[in-house]
Design a protein around this motif. Sequence first.
Motif, PDB file in Angstrom:
ATOM      1  N   ARG A  99      12.060  10.518  10.699  1.00 19.10           N
ATOM      2  CA  ARG A  99      11.130   9.404  10.592  1.00 19.10           C
ATOM      3  C   ARG A  99      11.057   8.755  11.765  1.00 19.10           C
ATOM      4  O   ARG A  99      11.971   8.713  12.534  1.00 19.10           O
ATOM      5  CB  ARG A  99      12.409   8.405   9.537  1.00 19.10           C
ATOM      6  N   GLU A 100       9.849   8.391  11.936  1.00 20.09           N
ATOM      7  CA  GLU A 100       9.672   7.571  13.284  1.00 20.09           C
ATOM      8  C   GLU A 100       9.359   6.111  13.132  1.00 20.09           C
ATOM      9  O   GLU A 100       9.962   5.557  12.097  1.00 20.09           O
ATOM     10  CB  GLU A 100       8.543   8.605  14.132  1.00 20.09           C
ATOM     11  N   GLY A 101       8.225   5.708  13.868  1.00 22.95           N
ATOM     12  CA  GLY A 101       8.129   4.212  13.749  1.00 22.95           C
ATOM     13  C   GLY A 101       7.586   3.942  12.366  1.00 22.95           C
ATOM     14  O   GLY A 101       7.264   4.772  11.435  1.00 22.95           O
ATOM     15  N   ILE A 102       7.484   2.517  11.888  1.00 27.99           N
ATOM     16  CA  ILE A 102       7.076   2.129  10.681  1.00 27.99           C
ATOM     17  C   ILE A 102       5.651   1.608  10.993  1.00 27.99           C
ATOM     18  O   ILE A 102       5.433   0.923  12.079  1.00 27.99           O
ATOM     19  CB  ILE A 102       7.817   1.035  10.216  1.00 27.99           C
ATOM     20  N   ARG A 103       4.486   2.020  10.033  1.00 30.71           N
ATOM     21  CA  ARG A 103       3.340   1.549  10.023  1.00 30.71           C
ATOM     22  C   ARG A 103       3.176   0.879   8.955  1.00 30.71           C
ATOM     23  O   ARG A 103       3.370   0.904   7.727  1.00 30.71           O
ATOM     24  CB  ARG A 103       2.446   2.553  10.063  1.00 30.71           C
ATOM     25  N   THR A 104       2.174  -0.463   9.005  1.00 34.30           N
ATOM     26  CA  THR A 104       1.734  -1.528   7.912  1.00 34.30           C
ATOM     27  C   THR A 104       0.724  -1.045   7.410  1.00 34.30           C
ATOM     28  O   THR A 104      -0.484  -0.814   8.241  1.00 34.30           O
ATOM     29  CB  THR A 104       2.166  -2.856   8.520  1.00 34.30           C
ATOM     30  N   PHE A 105       0.420  -0.965   6.113  1.00 34.60           N
ATOM     31  CA  PHE A 105      -0.691  -0.957   5.399  1.00 34.60           C
ATOM     32  C   PHE A 105      -1.160  -2.019   4.601  1.00 34.60           C
ATOM     33  O   PHE A 105      -0.153  -2.902   4.030  1.00 34.60           O
ATOM     34  CB  PHE A 105      -0.875   0.362   4.605  1.00 34.60           C
ATOM     35  N   SER A 106      -2.353  -2.152   4.083  1.00 35.19           N
ATOM     36  CA  SER A 106      -2.845  -3.274   3.175  1.00 35.19           C
ATOM     37  C   SER A 106      -3.112  -2.485   1.727  1.00 35.19           C
ATOM     38  O   SER A 106      -3.713  -1.607   1.757  1.00 35.19           O
ATOM     39  CB  SER A 106      -3.989  -3.875   3.754  1.00 35.19           C
ATOM     40  N   HIS A 107      -2.624  -2.984   0.915  1.00 31.56           N
ATOM     41  CA  HIS A 107      -2.712  -2.252  -0.431  1.00 31.56           C
ATOM     42  C   HIS A 107      -4.378  -2.309  -0.748  1.00 31.56           C
ATOM     43  O   HIS A 107      -4.922  -1.334  -1.459  1.00 31.56           O
ATOM     44  CB  HIS A 107      -2.121  -3.315  -1.650  1.00 31.56           C
ATOM     45  N   SER A 108      -5.188  -3.327  -0.396  1.00 36.21           N
ATOM     46  CA  SER A 108      -6.505  -3.612  -0.957  1.00 36.21           C
ATOM     47  C   SER A 108      -7.452  -2.511   0.251  1.00 36.21           C
ATOM     48  O   SER A 108      -8.612  -2.291  -0.525  1.00 36.21           O
ATOM     49  CB  SER A 108      -6.965  -5.227  -0.782  1.00 36.21           C
ATOM     50  N   GLU A 109      -6.827  -1.935   1.135  1.00 33.66           N
ATOM     51  CA  GLU A 109      -7.525  -1.209   2.235  1.00 33.66           C
ATOM     52  C   GLU A 109      -7.116   0.226   1.744  1.00 33.66           C
ATOM     53  O   GLU A 109      -7.904   1.209   2.177  1.00 33.66           O
ATOM     54  CB  GLU A 109      -7.175  -1.450   3.510  1.00 33.66           C
TER      55      GLU A 109
END
Length: 117
Positions: A99-109
């Motif tokens: 596991r490396e860095g955490i990335r943020t995503f958007s549900h709507s995208e």
Amino acid sequence: MVHTGTQDDSFQLYDLRIEVVCPPGKRIMCGAKEGDYFTLQGEMIYLPPNQGISIYSLATVIPLLPAKQRVTSPNDWMTTDALIACPDPNCPSQLKIIREGIRTFSHSETTVVPLHH
């Protein structure tokens, strides 16, 4: 529901690095070399230039990757266990999921399915 910016529809996934581990002096049957790797960012797999991976090794590790991308309890085996054996019983190589860095995503995208609250 259309994303209007007022509702936080974000979620986070770990970026993963999947790295080959080979015992020194052992014959490797799958074509892997110590230190070969690929990365997973969201749903996208990235291989370094001029490096491949056995489809059989890839098939072994892929089912675990979505779970390893998600935050899990510190007591969950998915948090602690990281080595996956080569599917060839005569090959001693392993794939290590890091596991490396955490990335943020958007549900709507990432989907057209609306959130229901």
